[in-house]
Design an enzyme around this catalytic site. Structure first.
Site, PDB file in Angstrom:
ATOM      1  N   TRP A 130      63.762  16.403  41.496  1.00  0.00           N
ATOM      2  CA  TRP A 130      62.741  16.526  42.659  1.00  0.00           C
ATOM      3  C   TRP A 130      61.414  17.305  42.548  1.00  0.00           C
ATOM      4  CZ3 TRP A 130      64.056  20.690  46.777  1.00  0.00           C
ATOM      5  CH2 TRP A 130      63.347  20.354  47.981  1.00  0.00           C
ATOM      6  N   ASP A 211      72.753  23.425  42.731  1.00  0.00           N
ATOM      7  CA  ASP A 211      71.988  23.089  44.270  1.00  0.00           C
ATOM      8  C   ASP A 211      73.006  21.677  44.832  1.00  0.00           C
ATOM      9  OD1 ASP A 211      70.172  23.205  46.325  1.00  0.00           O
ATOM     10  OD2 ASP A 211      68.680  21.769  45.041  1.00  0.00           O
ATOM     11  N   LYS A 246      71.046  18.095  55.383  1.00  0.00           N
ATOM     12  CA  LYS A 246      71.355  16.540  55.464  1.00  0.00           C
ATOM     13  C   LYS A 246      72.917  16.396  55.820  1.00  0.00           C
ATOM     14  CE  LYS A 246      67.927  16.671  52.703  1.00  0.00           C
ATOM     15  NZ  LYS A 246      66.617  15.978  52.429  1.00  0.00           N
TER      16      LYS A 246
HETATM   17  C1  LIG Z   1      68.225  18.806  45.505  1.00  0.00           C
HETATM   18  C2  LIG Z   1      67.621  19.233  46.984  1.00  0.00           C
HETATM   19  N1  LIG Z   1      68.013  20.701  47.122  1.00  0.00           N
HETATM   20  C3  LIG Z   1      67.355  21.323  48.172  1.00  0.00           C
HETATM   21  C4  LIG Z   1      66.752  20.643  49.164  1.00  0.00           C
HETATM   22  C5  LIG Z   1      65.865  21.464  50.187  1.00  0.00           C
HETATM   23  O1  LIG Z   1      66.752  21.203  51.441  1.00  0.00           O
HETATM   24  P1  LIG Z   1      66.342  22.253  52.714  1.00  0.00           P
HETATM   25  O2  LIG Z   1      66.173  21.176  53.739  1.00  0.00           O
HETATM   26  O3  LIG Z   1      67.695  22.895  53.130  1.00  0.00           O
HETATM   27  O4  LIG Z   1      65.499  23.096  52.359  1.00  0.00           O
HETATM   28  C6  LIG Z   1      66.183  19.305  49.088  1.00  0.00           C
HETATM   29  C7  LIG Z   1      65.670  18.492  50.104  1.00  0.00           C
HETATM   30  O5  LIG Z   1      65.502  17.603  49.967  1.00  0.00           O
HETATM   31  C8  LIG Z   1      67.129  18.833  47.885  1.00  0.00           C
HETATM   32  O6  LIG Z   1      66.972  17.257  47.764  1.00  0.00           O
END
Ligand SMILES: Cc1ncc(COP(=O)(O)O)c(C=O)c1O
Length: 409
Positions: A130, A211, A246
């Protein structure tokens, strides 16, 4: 002051959203942003969340400051949800946590923390990963190294390549892993692979950083974190970030967790807590509380937790249905093409096996917008959109090597 900014360009993801907003086509399709949409195309608010909000409102709670470490009730609940009630690291009180404004901020704070402790700090990230995640480490000053993870042209995991690359990790290097529903590929590790990975981590002395952003979107609430749980049992120390965006559908409320799991012989866990508190305070001062309070209300009220689990099961079922449908539509529009990976991968995202030029072609001809690596949000897709994507993919394959493609080469 701002005169030097006239040539400032957006990063590729932001630039895509600008192109999407500027596209006036009635038929445009947004498969980019990472939100779940229901059958009617809405981003729903869970009933469990609404009821938790009503309960909180009725209690007339104060709004004074919390500590930079945020809502600690939320931390305890999410630690248990992710690691499991009875995990040894919880029993041994080795988990030190901050509630953060989402996992994004947790990632940034973790990078800052590590960089301040380790000279020439290095983080290993999957290829692909990402895109925003790279910025968090880069801006904190960490060196980024990539490991092979996924072969987009064949839509397969490259686990041997991954282990080979990770053999080069040095003690105290950080190894970033997605707990489940890998972003952007949807390709996860099996439990056997998590075991082998744990051995590699122990052998090299690297520190895993898991994560977890999509718990409950893949195989199940507990199943999705089985790899993390075993890793946390096997390795001496671990960094963990968790997003509630999510899993609870509370994206804009910004609730997440940053945990440091210290080794059993850690001399001074209290120093780690103080360092964590200073790090987050220096970055953003304090996290907002509302989302965290809602999650705590749900996870500490059995009836609401039951409702939330049912709703999340429904989301997961919808995603699985859309994955099955996408496989079917792609295979019927592309005879002989094996799209089974859409069903074996997990969570919101999968990548179409196309090049960046082909992705641009789809954007321009079909007004279908995906994130880099042709990342498609399966969880935001309707049946009709799936058919349009299948058609676009067939067009790309039929045009391979022709003038249309060469114009983009
Ligand atoms: C792998 C991953 N980590 C972290 C996040 C960030 O999430 P947050 O909305 O809690 O900042 C995302 C969001 O798309 C994600 O895909």
């Amino acid at each position: 002051m701002f005169r030097n900014l006239c040539d400032y360009t957006n990063d590729p993801i932001e630039a895509l959203f600008v192109r999407l907003a500027e596209d006036s086509s009635q038929d445009k399709i947004d498969l980019g942003i990472g939100v779940f949409r229901d059958d009617s195309g809405k981003v729903p608010v869970m009933q469990a969340v609404r009821r938790a909000e009503q309960q909180l409102f009725a209690r007339d709670l104060p709004k004074s400051y919390l500590s930079p470490l945020g809502n600690q009730d939320y931390c305890r609940d999410v630690e248990r949800l992710v690691l499991g009630e009875d995990h040894p690291v919880l029993r041994e009180q080795r988990v030190i946590s901050a509630q953060t404004p989402g996992a994004g901020s947790a990632l940034r704070a973790a990078a800052e923390l590590v960089h301040s402790l380790v000279e020439n700090s290095v983080v290993w990230v999957s290829e692909p990963v990402w895109g925003h995640q790279l910025e968090f480490f880069d801006k904190a000053g960490m060196a980024i190294r990539t490991y092979r993870y996924y072969d987009q042209s064949s839509s397969t995991l490259d686990f041997d390549g991954m282990l080979d690359d990770l053999g080069l990790m040095m003690p105290d290097d950080l190894l970033l892993l997605h707990g489940c529903c890998h972003n952007p590929t949807g390709q996860d590790l099996t439990i056997e692979q998590w075991h082998k990975l744990a051995d590699k981590i122990i052998e090299t002395g690297a520190v895993p950083f898991v994560d977890v952003a999509y718990q409950g979107f893949g195989e199940g609430i507990d199943e999705d974190v089985a790899g993390l749980r075993l890793l946390a049992e096997k390795v001496p120390q671990l960094l963990l970030t968790v997003s509630s965006s999510k899993s609870f559908g509370i994206y804009r409320e910004r609730a997440g967790l940053l945990s440091v799991i210290v080794s059993p012989d850690a001399v001074d866990a209290e120093s780690v807590r103080r360092k964590l508190r200073d790090t987050v305070r220096q970055l953003y001062f304090m996290a907002p509380d509302h989302g965290a309070a809602v999650v705590h209300e749900i996870l500490s009220t059995p009836e609401l937790e039951k409702l939330w689990r049912q709703e999340l099961d429904g989301v997961r079922q919808h995603v699985a249905d859309m994955r099955r449908l996408l496989r079917q539509t792609i295979e019927s529009a592309n005879p002989g093409f094996d799209a089974s990976f859409f069903e074996t991968q997990h969570g919101m995202f999968s990548c179409l096996p196309i090049s960046a030029d082909e992705q641009l072609l789809i954007e321009q001809h079909f007004h279908i917008y995906m994130l880099p690596n042709a990342r498609v949000n399966v969880a935001a897709m309707s049946g009709n959109q799936s058919a349009r994507l299948a058609e676009a993919f067939a067009f790309i394959r039929s045009e391979r090597g022709t003038e249309v493609q060469q114009a983009f080469a």
